[in-house]
Design an enzyme around this catalytic site. Structure first.
Site, PDB file in Angstrom:
ATOM      1  N   ALA A   1       0.867  -1.182   0.000  1.00 56.28           N
ATOM      2  CA  ALA A   1       0.000   0.000   0.000  1.00 56.28           C
ATOM      3  C   ALA A   1       0.897   1.222   0.000  1.00 56.28           C
ATOM      4  O   ALA A   1       2.067   1.147   0.410  1.00 56.28           O
ATOM      5  CB  ALA A   1      -0.882  -0.017   1.235  1.00 56.28           C
TER       6      ALA A   1
ATOM      7  N   GLY B   1       0.833  -5.115   1.090  1.00 57.80           N
ATOM      8  CA  GLY B   1      -0.412  -5.221   0.325  1.00 57.80           C
ATOM      9  C   GLY B   1      -0.194  -5.853  -1.045  1.00 57.80           C
ATOM     10  O   GLY B   1      -1.118  -6.457  -1.601  1.00 57.80           O
TER      11      GLY B   1
ATOM     12  N   GLU C   1      -0.269  -9.463  -0.369  1.00 57.87           N
ATOM     13  CA  GLU C   1      -1.657  -9.816  -0.038  1.00 57.87           C
ATOM     14  C   GLU C   1      -2.549  -9.824  -1.275  1.00 57.87           C
ATOM     15  O   GLU C   1      -3.424 -10.674  -1.410  1.00 57.87           O
ATOM     16  CB  GLU C   1      -2.197  -8.831   1.008  1.00 57.87           C
ATOM     17  CG  GLU C   1      -1.529  -9.036   2.359  1.00 57.87           C
ATOM     18  CD  GLU C   1      -1.872  -7.947   3.354  1.00 57.87           C
ATOM     19  OE1 GLU C   1      -1.663  -6.753   3.029  1.00 57.87           O
ATOM     20  OE2 GLU C   1      -2.360  -8.280   4.445  1.00 57.87           O
TER      21      GLU C   1
ATOM     22  N   GLU D   1       5.191  -5.265   7.124  1.00 58.11           N
ATOM     23  CA  GLU D   1       4.427  -4.282   7.913  1.00 58.11           C
ATOM     24  C   GLU D   1       4.949  -4.129   9.335  1.00 58.11           C
ATOM     25  O   GLU D   1       4.887  -3.047   9.924  1.00 58.11           O
ATOM     26  CB  GLU D   1       2.936  -4.677   7.965  1.00 58.11           C
ATOM     27  CG  GLU D   1       2.201  -4.529   6.646  1.00 58.11           C
ATOM     28  CD  GLU D   1       2.255  -5.756   5.766  1.00 58.11           C
ATOM     29  OE1 GLU D   1       3.140  -6.623   5.980  1.00 58.11           O
ATOM     30  OE2 GLU D   1       1.433  -5.864   4.841  1.00 58.11           O
TER      31      GLU D   1
HETATM   32  N1  DAK Z   1       4.638   3.236  -0.683  1.00 60.76           N
HETATM   33  C1  DAK Z   1       5.038   4.409  -1.227  1.00 60.76           C
HETATM   34  N2  DAK Z   1       6.170   4.552  -1.923  1.00 60.76           N
HETATM   35  C2  DAK Z   1       6.949   3.476  -2.079  1.00 60.76           C
HETATM   36  C3  DAK Z   1       6.605   2.215  -1.534  1.00 60.76           C
HETATM   37  C4  DAK Z   1       5.383   2.127  -0.803  1.00 60.76           C
HETATM   38  N3  DAK Z   1       4.939   0.958  -0.299  1.00 60.76           N
HETATM   39  N4  DAK Z   1       7.588   1.359  -1.844  1.00 60.76           N
HETATM   40  C5  DAK Z   1       8.490   2.028  -2.569  1.00 60.76           C
HETATM   41  N5  DAK Z   1       8.105   3.308  -2.718  1.00 60.76           N
HETATM   42  C6  DAK Z   1       8.821   4.382  -3.418  1.00 60.76           C
HETATM   43  C7  DAK Z   1      10.024   4.862  -2.646  1.00 60.76           C
HETATM   44  O1  DAK Z   1       9.636   5.789  -1.664  1.00 60.76           O
HETATM   45  C8  DAK Z   1      10.845   5.475  -3.749  1.00 60.76           C
HETATM   46  O2  DAK Z   1      10.298   6.746  -4.069  1.00 60.76           O
HETATM   47  P1  DAK Z   1      11.256   8.055  -4.145  1.00 60.76           P
HETATM   48  O3  DAK Z   1      11.976   8.088  -2.864  1.00 60.76           O
HETATM   49  O4  DAK Z   1      12.125   7.760  -5.328  1.00 60.76           O
HETATM   50  O5  DAK Z   1      10.288   9.171  -4.373  1.00 60.76           O
HETATM   51  C9  DAK Z   1      10.576   4.561  -4.942  1.00 60.76           C
HETATM   52  O6  DAK Z   1       9.368   3.878  -4.630  1.00 60.76           O
HETATM   53  C10 DAK Z   1      11.667   3.528  -5.161  1.00 60.76           C
HETATM   54  O7  DAK Z   1      11.875   2.850  -3.934  1.00 60.76           O
HETATM   55  P2  DAK Z   1      13.309   2.654  -3.263  1.00 60.76           P
HETATM   56  O8  DAK Z   1      14.214   3.766  -3.617  1.00 60.76           O
HETATM   57  O9  DAK Z   1      13.070   2.375  -1.822  1.00 60.76           O
HETATM   58  O10 DAK Z   1      13.804   1.331  -4.034  1.00 60.76           O
HETATM   59  P3  DAK Z   1      14.795   0.236  -3.503  1.00 60.76           P
HETATM   60  O11 DAK Z   1      15.038  -0.649  -4.669  1.00 60.76           O
HETATM   61  O12 DAK Z   1      15.959   0.822  -2.782  1.00 60.76           O
HETATM   62  O13 DAK Z   1      13.953  -0.591  -2.387  1.00 60.76           O
HETATM   63  C11 DAK Z   1      11.973  -1.749  -1.536  1.00 60.76           C
HETATM   64  C12 DAK Z   1      12.841  -1.332  -2.786  1.00 60.76           C
HETATM   65  C13 DAK Z   1      10.722  -2.419  -2.076  1.00 60.76           C
HETATM   66  C14 DAK Z   1      12.765  -2.748  -0.710  1.00 60.76           C
HETATM   67  C15 DAK Z   1      11.651  -0.488  -0.693  1.00 60.76           C
HETATM   68  O14 DAK Z   1      11.112   0.495  -1.567  1.00 60.76           O
HETATM   69  C16 DAK Z   1      10.649  -0.757   0.377  1.00 60.76           C
HETATM   70  O15 DAK Z   1      11.011  -1.310   1.443  1.00 60.76           O
HETATM   71  N6  DAK Z   1       9.385  -0.333   0.178  1.00 60.76           N
HETATM   72  C17 DAK Z   1       8.357  -0.420   1.196  1.00 60.76           C
HETATM   73  C18 DAK Z   1       7.853  -1.839   1.315  1.00 60.76           C
HETATM   74  C19 DAK Z   1       6.809  -1.937   2.414  1.00 60.76           C
HETATM   75  O16 DAK Z   1       7.075  -1.688   3.605  1.00 60.76           O
HETATM   76  N7  DAK Z   1       5.567  -2.336   2.044  1.00 60.76           N
HETATM   77  C20 DAK Z   1       4.488  -2.522   2.958  1.00 60.76           C
HETATM   78  C21 DAK Z   1       3.652  -1.260   3.036  1.00 60.76           C
HETATM   79  S1  DAK Z   1       2.297  -1.405   4.218  1.00 60.76           S
HETATM   80  C22 DAK Z   1      -5.304  -2.958   4.177  1.00 60.76           C
HETATM   81  C23 DAK Z   1      -4.907  -3.172   2.893  1.00 60.76           C
HETATM   82  C24 DAK Z   1      -3.574  -3.108   2.586  1.00 60.76           C
HETATM   83  C25 DAK Z   1      -2.630  -2.774   3.552  1.00 60.76           C
HETATM   84  C26 DAK Z   1      -3.037  -2.534   4.825  1.00 60.76           C
HETATM   85  C27 DAK Z   1      -4.391  -2.598   5.173  1.00 60.76           C
HETATM   86  N8  DAK Z   1      -6.668  -3.058   4.570  1.00 60.76           N
HETATM   87  C28 DAK Z   1      -7.618  -3.726   3.611  1.00 60.76           C
HETATM   88  C29 DAK Z   1      -7.129  -2.669   5.846  1.00 60.76           C
HETATM   89  C30 DAK Z   1      -1.240  -2.738   3.143  1.00 60.76           C
HETATM   90  C31 DAK Z   1      -0.232  -2.213   3.884  1.00 60.76           C
HETATM   91  C32 DAK Z   1       1.107  -2.166   3.309  1.00 60.76           C
HETATM   92  O17 DAK Z   1       1.340  -2.654   2.212  1.00 60.76           O
END
Ligand code: DAK
Length: 266
Positions: free
Chosen positions: A74, A117, A120, A140
Site C-alpha cells: 500500500a 499489500g 496480499e 508491515e
Molecule cells: N509506498 C510508497 N512509496 C513506495 C513504496 C510504498 N509501499 N515502496 C516504494 N516506494 C517508493 C520509494 O519511496 C521510492 O520513491 P522516491 O523516494 O524515489 O520518491 C521509490 O518507490 C523507489 O523505492 P526505493 O528507492 O526504496 O527502491 P529500492 O530498490 O531501494 O527498495 C523496496 C525497494 C521495495 C525494498 C523499498 O522500496 C521498500 O522497502 N518499500 C516499502 C515496502 C513496504 O514496507 N511495504 C508494505 C507497506 S504497508 C489494508 C490493505 C492493505 C494494507 C493494509 C491494510 N486493509 C484492507 C485494511 C497494506 C499495507 C502495506 O502494504
C-alpha cells in the site's frame, strides 16, 4: 466490453485466444513508486476487474506489475498521516473486500517485489505465477503495524502457521523459489518467459466452460471457510447445478460424439 477504458494507474488489455475466450490483462503502472497501491490505483483495479468479470468475451484475468515490482505494498506516503477514524470514515480499504467477489479466475503474474499489500493482493488472486526474481514479504511489522488485507489469514492457510509466523514476525523477504516450495506460488518461471507462462495458463483456463470455471473457483474458495462436511455438500450442489447448463450438455455430448465442444457460457 468492446472498448477498453483508459485508466491513469493501470494499463488494461485483452489478449486473443484461439482456443477459447480472451484473457483480460491488468498491469499496474506506477513504476516510479514500485506500483505502490494508492487509493486511485485500487479504485481503478476494482473497476477493471468488475468490467472483465461482466464481459462475455473474457474468460480469465491476469494481474501483473513491472519487472522490478508487482507492487511494493500500500502507498505508505498516502497512509502515513491517516488516523484510525480517517480510515474508518473513508472506508478506503472496502475495495479489497470487493476484489474477493470477482467470479472469474484471476492469476497474479509476479516479478520483482510483492510486499505488504502487494503480497496480499497476489494471495487474493486464485493462482500465483512467479518469475525467479520475485520476492515476497510482509514487512508491515517494520512499520509498526501488521498485515491488514488478509496476510495473517491467507498466508497462514497457504504455507502453514510456522512459516507464516516467521515471515510476518520478521518482515523478511523470501525468494520466489522458497514460496514455490512452500506452496504459495503455483508456477515458477524464468524472468524472460514468466509472463508468457502466465498468459499460456490463462488461455488454457479461458478455453474451459465459463460457468463450470466459476463454480469450481467458488467451491475451492469455500474450502477455506467451512467444515469438510459443509464443503462437500456445497460442492455437490454446485455439481448438480451445472446439469442445468447448456455447456454441460455440450461437453458430454461432444465427448460421446468424439468432437470438440463449443462452449456458450450458459
Ligand atoms: N509506498 C510508497 N512509496 C513506495 C513504496 C510504498 N509501499 N515502496 C516504494 N516506494 C517508493 C520509494 O519511496 C521510492 O520513491 P522516491 O523516494 O524515489 O520518491 C521509490 O518507490 C523507489 O523505492 P526505493 O528507492 O526504496 O527502491 P529500492 O530498490 O531501494 O527498495 C523496496 C525497494 C521495495 C525494498 C523499498 O522500496 C521498500 O522497502 N518499500 C516499502 C515496502 C513496504 O514496507 N511495504 C508494505 C507497506 S504497508 C489494508 C490493505 C492493505 C494494507 C493494509 C491494510 N486493509 C484492507 C485494511 C497494506 C499495507 C502495506 O502494504
Amino acid at each position: 466490453m468492446s472498448e477498453l477504458p483508459a485508466y491513469k494507474t493501470i494499463i488494461v488489455t485483452k489478449i486473443d485466444n484461439s482456443a477459447g475466450l480472451k484473457v483480460g490483462q491488468i498491469q499496474f503502472n506506477r513504476p516510479d513508486v514500485l506500483n505502490a497501491l494508492n487509493i486511485e490505483l485500487m479504485g481503478e483495479l476494482l473497476d477493471a476487474l468488475q468490467k472483465f468479470d461482466k464481459d462475455g468475451e473474457t474468460g480469465c484475468i491476469i494481474i501483473t506489475g513491472s519487472a522490478k515490482a508487482f507492487a511494493a505494498g500500500a502507498d505508505i506516503k498516502e497512509m502515513a498521516t491517516q488516523s484510525a477514524i480517517d480510515m474508518h470514515i473513508r472506508d478506503q480499504f472496502a475495495v479489497w473486500d470487493k476484489i474477493r467477489k470477482i467470479k472469474k479466475p484471476v492469476i497474479a503474474a509476479v516479478s520483482g517485489f510483492a510486499l505488504g499489500g502487494g503480497c496480499e493482493l497476489s494471495m487474493a488472486c486464485d493462482m500465483i505465477v512467479a518469475a525467479e526474481s520475485a520476492k515476497f514479504g510482509q514487512p508491515e511489522i517494520k512499520l509498526g503495524v501488521i498485515p491488514g488485507a488478509g496476510g495473517t489469514q491467507r498466508l497462514t492457510r497457504a504455507i502453514g502457521k510456522a512459516r507464516a509466523m516467521e515471515m510476518i514476525l520478521t518482515g523478511r523477504m523470501y525468494s520466489a523459489r522458497e514460496m514455490y516450495e512452500a506452496g504459495l506460488v503455483s508456477r515458477l518461471a524464468d524472468d524472460e518467459v514468466f509472463i508468457e507462462e502466465a498468459v499460456a495458463l490463462a488461455k488454457e483456463i479461458a478455453s474451459m466452460p465459463p460457468i463450470a470455471l466459476q463454480m469450481a473457483k467458488d467451491s475451492i474458495l469455500k474450502a477455506f471457510d467451512t467444515t469438510i462436511e459443509g464443503g462437500l455438500e456445497y460442492e455437490r450442489k454446485a455439481f448438480y447445478l451445472l446439469f442445468a447448463s447448456e455447456d454441460m450438455k455440450e461437453g458430454m455430448g461432444a465427448f460421446v460424439e468424439k468432437r470438440k465442444p463449443k462452449w456458450k457460457g450458459k
